[in-house]
Motif scaffolding. Structure first.
Motif, mmCIF file in Angstrom:
data_model
loop_
_atom_site.group_PDB
_atom_site.id
_atom_site.type_symbol
_atom_site.label_atom_id
_atom_site.label_comp_id
_atom_site.label_asym_id
_atom_site.label_seq_id
_atom_site.Cartn_x
_atom_site.Cartn_y
_atom_site.Cartn_z
ATOM 1 N N ARG A 120 41.939 54.146 38.616
ATOM 2 C CA ARG A 120 41.895 52.708 38.400
ATOM 3 C C ARG A 120 40.690 52.086 39.078
ATOM 4 O O ARG A 120 39.999 51.229 38.504
ATOM 5 C CB ARG A 120 43.187 52.061 38.926
ATOM 6 N N TRP A 121 40.387 52.522 40.296
ATOM 7 C CA TRP A 121 39.247 51.962 41.024
ATOM 8 C C TRP A 121 37.923 52.374 40.392
ATOM 9 O O TRP A 121 36.968 51.601 40.406
ATOM 10 C CB TRP A 121 39.313 52.363 42.492
ATOM 11 N N GLY A 124 37.835 49.959 37.278
ATOM 12 C CA GLY A 124 37.806 48.509 37.459
ATOM 13 C C GLY A 124 37.328 48.017 38.800
ATOM 14 O O GLY A 124 37.353 46.810 39.061
ATOM 15 N N GLY A 125 36.923 48.904 39.675
ATOM 16 C CA GLY A 125 36.462 48.500 40.989
ATOM 17 C C GLY A 125 37.567 48.590 42.031
ATOM 18 O O GLY A 125 38.745 48.457 41.727
ATOM 19 N N PHE A 126 37.140 48.783 43.241
ATOM 20 C CA PHE A 126 38.050 48.944 44.375
ATOM 21 C C PHE A 126 38.673 47.598 44.701
ATOM 22 O O PHE A 126 37.976 46.632 44.990
ATOM 23 C CB PHE A 126 37.270 49.489 45.576
ATOM 24 N N ASP A 127 40.009 47.524 44.642
ATOM 25 C CA ASP A 127 40.682 46.241 44.872
ATOM 26 C C ASP A 127 41.781 46.326 45.927
ATOM 27 O O ASP A 127 42.686 45.499 45.950
ATOM 28 C CB ASP A 127 41.256 45.693 43.563
ATOM 29 N N PRO A 129 43.579 45.565 49.210
ATOM 30 C CA PRO A 129 43.408 44.424 50.117
ATOM 31 C C PRO A 129 43.002 44.874 51.517
ATOM 32 O O PRO A 129 43.609 45.784 52.074
ATOM 33 C CB PRO A 129 44.782 43.765 50.132
#
Length: 157
Positions: A120-121, A124-127, A129
């Motif tokens: 997923r990262w 779509g990029g590291f998200d 928190p």
């Protein structure tokens, strides 16, 4: 129309299969629990809650590995975790050959969670928190605490 192949088992279904193996294999000479043990439903709920607690730490593990460019599969750490659980099994009266599959399944589940997050990262990029927890300082002590608690819960179940 029927599917051409069986659906892929989920991480939780694999974990539940591992738990079933432990309950069948780890308790040689099984006999009904003494009165001081908790109710059967409560015991099983506790086992599943601890397994879920362990899996809930995996996003933090994945985030740490992502930021540190570490491989998802860490055979040495996995060996240490499973070996420790198998060694502790005897102190709870559990058969090591029943505990091994339980922790093997947990290792596979942990890998699957981490792999899905890394995929997923990548897409779509590291998200995750902030702050990303430290593997050695924050996460592993929690995992190491859960291991004997889980074994005790399996014993009581």
């Amino acid at each position: 129309m029927e599917p051409l192949c069986a659906p892929r088992p989920t991480t939780s279904s694999l974990l539940r299969q591992g738990l079933a193996l432990v309950l069948l294999l780890a308790l040689p000479g099984w006999a009904p629990a003494d009165q001081h043990f908790s109710a059967p439903a409560e015991s099983v709920v506790r086992v599943l809650a601890l397994a879920d607690e362990r899996m809930a730490l995996m996003p933090g593990v994945a985030a740490w590995k992502w930021q540190n460019k570490a491989a998802i599969v860490d055979l040495e750490r996995e060996r240490i975790v499973v070996t420790r659980a198998v060694e502790l099994a005897g102190t709870f009266g559990l058969a090591p050959e029943g505990v091994q599959p339980l922790f093997d399944v947990q290792v596979l589940g942990a890998r699957a969670i981490q792999a899905r997050l890394h995929e997923r990262w990548k897409a779509g990029g590291f998200d995750f928190p902030p702050p990303v927890p430290s593997l050695d300082r924050d996460i592993r002590p929690k995992l190491d605490r859960i291991t004997p608690e889980l074994l005790r819960a399996v014993y009581l179940a």
